[in-house]
Scaffold this motif. Structure first.
Motif, short mmCIF file in Angstrom:
data_model
loop_
_atom_site.label_atom_id
_atom_site.label_comp_id
_atom_site.label_asym_id
_atom_site.label_seq_id
_atom_site.Cartn_x
_atom_site.Cartn_y
_atom_site.Cartn_z
N UNK A 128 1.96 1.38 -1.85
CA UNK A 128 0.83 0.61 -1.31
C UNK A 128 -0.22 1.55 -0.73
N UNK A 129 -1.47 1.40 -1.20
CA UNK A 129 -2.55 2.26 -0.76
C UNK A 129 -2.75 3.48 -1.64
N UNK A 130 -1.84 3.69 -2.60
CA UNK A 130 -1.92 4.81 -3.52
C UNK A 130 -2.05 4.29 -4.96
N UNK A 131 -2.36 5.20 -5.87
CA UNK A 131 -2.43 4.80 -7.29
C UNK A 131 -1.05 4.52 -7.86
N UNK A 132 -0.03 5.17 -7.31
CA UNK A 132 1.34 5.01 -7.79
C UNK A 132 2.30 5.59 -6.75
N UNK A 133 3.58 5.31 -6.94
CA UNK A 133 4.59 5.89 -6.04
C UNK A 133 4.63 7.41 -6.18
N UNK A 134 4.38 7.91 -7.39
CA UNK A 134 4.38 9.36 -7.60
C UNK A 134 3.22 10.02 -6.86
N UNK A 135 2.04 9.38 -6.89
CA UNK A 135 0.93 9.94 -6.13
C UNK A 135 1.25 9.91 -4.64
N UNK A 136 1.88 8.84 -4.18
CA UNK A 136 2.24 8.76 -2.76
C UNK A 136 3.13 9.93 -2.37
N UNK A 137 4.11 10.25 -3.19
CA UNK A 137 5.01 11.37 -2.88
C UNK A 137 4.24 12.68 -2.79
N UNK A 138 3.30 12.89 -3.73
CA UNK A 138 2.50 14.12 -3.70
C UNK A 138 1.64 14.20 -2.44
N UNK A 139 1.05 13.08 -2.08
CA UNK A 139 0.18 13.07 -0.89
C UNK A 139 0.99 13.31 0.38
N UNK A 140 2.12 12.64 0.51
CA UNK A 140 2.94 12.85 1.71
C UNK A 140 3.46 14.28 1.79
N UNK A 141 3.74 14.89 0.64
CA UNK A 141 4.22 16.28 0.62
C UNK A 141 3.14 17.25 1.08
N UNK A 142 1.87 16.83 1.04
CA UNK A 142 0.77 17.70 1.44
C UNK A 142 0.62 17.82 2.96
N UNK A 143 1.33 16.99 3.72
CA UNK A 143 1.22 17.03 5.18
C UNK A 143 2.04 18.17 5.75
N UNK A 144 1.55 18.73 6.83
CA UNK A 144 2.30 19.78 7.53
C UNK A 144 3.45 19.21 8.33
N UNK A 145 3.32 17.96 8.76
CA UNK A 145 4.38 17.32 9.54
C UNK A 145 4.36 15.82 9.30
N UNK A 146 5.52 15.27 8.96
CA UNK A 146 5.71 13.82 8.89
C UNK A 146 6.45 13.41 10.14
N UNK A 147 5.95 12.38 10.81
CA UNK A 147 6.56 11.89 12.04
C UNK A 147 7.01 10.45 11.82
N UNK A 148 8.29 10.20 11.96
CA UNK A 148 8.85 8.86 11.78
C UNK A 148 9.17 8.26 13.15
N UNK A 149 8.98 6.94 13.27
CA UNK A 149 9.11 6.31 14.58
C UNK A 149 10.55 5.95 14.93
N UNK A 150 11.47 6.15 14.00
CA UNK A 150 12.89 5.95 14.30
C UNK A 150 13.72 6.71 13.28
N UNK A 151 14.98 6.90 13.58
CA UNK A 151 15.87 7.60 12.67
C UNK A 151 16.07 6.78 11.39
#
Length: 365
Positions: A128-151
């Protein structure tokens, strides 16, 4: 002093939006110069921003087809178009469109962070918000840090993306303000002769409010004097009103709309109920605990960590939720013990320690 930009789609009455306002208001301004960029200039939480927060927006209001516009351009094109300034840190505070935009930052001197607030295990949700799930994975991988709000959110995100270098940081809840607001007069009259349930959140399908109304009908049919307060606004309002009418429970369902102070109402109810199909770290449930309100919830990511044994968690289906609510409503002593447990757990939520943890994340390299 570090220049920090937070990006979010809008500042409507949802949990993540409220959390972001809490966060930016409490960040140490001697260390951080904060700008908040809202893609759309709308939302009730905008008025809660501290005057020392620089506020910007891209579009004055939402418009039909905006998702197609965002996807037509690459993340890098979006970033160059709408974020021409230079920042030390840029944070996408929600998944989807905001994350796609921020992932396009190509400045190697800018640190990119992304907050994940909900379970993204399913590829359709991840996309959601991306062209595809594969694009989403590439975009998220470009971040220096992913922060999740729970385990739980972290585990689901790792499964969906294959990424494993993520931090877990619980949402900052403005505990001091909530405790004070809970003591005020309620914005809606509450009948003390009824067993009053409240659910809080945007009126959208993922919150599962439509399934609460048939459950209310069953409880009433068993002779339980139950009233349901749905606190929030959203696209499902008319549908929920129709569902209540069809079930013959309109007098027992109050849709309050968005409330500046839902806590005064929550503090006078008997139970908080979470019926969501998907969550990450329910701010509404945390706020219920701060109001010393017993919590009955379906099993969604983050809830076990949040409650830590202080509430009732059932399987995420309609029958299990009905049975859990029925069990607690029929047992006054159980409600009393749950209220004591909620009061004890509420001490866990301290906004100052939560903000300090996030400040450390922002300053890390």
């Amino acid at each position: 002093m570090k220049k920090v930009l937070f990006v979010i789609p809008d500042l409507r009455g949802g949990g993540a939006e409220r959390v972001l306002v809490n966060l930016v208001n409490h960040l140490d301004k001697s260390r951080f110069s904060v700008t908040l960029l809202s893609i759309f200039d709308c939302g009730e939480n905008k008025k809660r921003l501290s005057p020392d927060i620089a506020y910007r927006f891209i579009f004055k209001k939402q418009f039909r087809g905006n998702s197609h516009l965002f996807k037509a351009l690459s993340p890098a094109q979006l970033y160059r178009q709408w974020i021409p300034e230079t920042y030390d840190i840029v944070v996408s505070f929600l998944e989807g469109t905001a994350a796609r935009l921020v992932s396009g930052c190509g400045d190697e001197h800018t640190r990119k962070l992304c907050w994940i607030h909900t379970s993204l295990r399913d590829s359709s949700v991840l996309a959601q918000g991306f062209r595809s799930a594969e694009e989403a994975k590439r975009c998220y991988a470009a971040f220096d840090q992913i922060v999740c709000v729970s385990e739980g959110v972290r585990q689901d995100f790792a499964q969906a993306t294959g990424l494993d270098d993520m931090a877990v940081c619980y949402n900052p809840i403005d505990s001091e303000s909530i405790r004070a607001l809970a003591k005020q007069a309620p914005p809606v009259e509450v009948d003390a002769n009824m067993l009053n349930l409240c659910a809080v959140g945007r009126l959208v399908p993922v919150k599962g409010f439509a399934r609460l109304i048939p459950i209310l009908r069953r409880l009433l049919d068993e002779g339980l004097p139950v009233h349901l307060y749905l606190c929030g606004e959203g696209a499902q309002r008319q549908k929920l009103e129709q569902v209540a009418q069809d079930a013959g429970v309109t007098p027992y369902v109050t849709l309050t709309g968005f409330l500046d102070n839902p806590y005064a109402l929550m503090a006078r109810c008997d139970l908080f109920v979470c019926s969501s199909f998907r969550e990450g770290f329910s701010s509404a449930a945390a706020e219920a605990l701060l109001c010393h309100l017993p919590v009955v919830t379906v099993d969604v990511p983050g809830m076990a960590e949040l409650l830590n044994g202080s509430g009732v968690i059932c399987e995420n289906d309609d029958e299990a939720l009905y049975l859990a609510l029925r069990d607690v409503l029929l047992d006054e002593n159980k409600r009393h013990l749950l209220r004591q447990s909620a009061a004890k757990r509420s001490k866990f939520f301290d906004i100052h320690s939560s903000v300090r943890a996030i400040e450390a994340l922002l300053e890390a390299r």
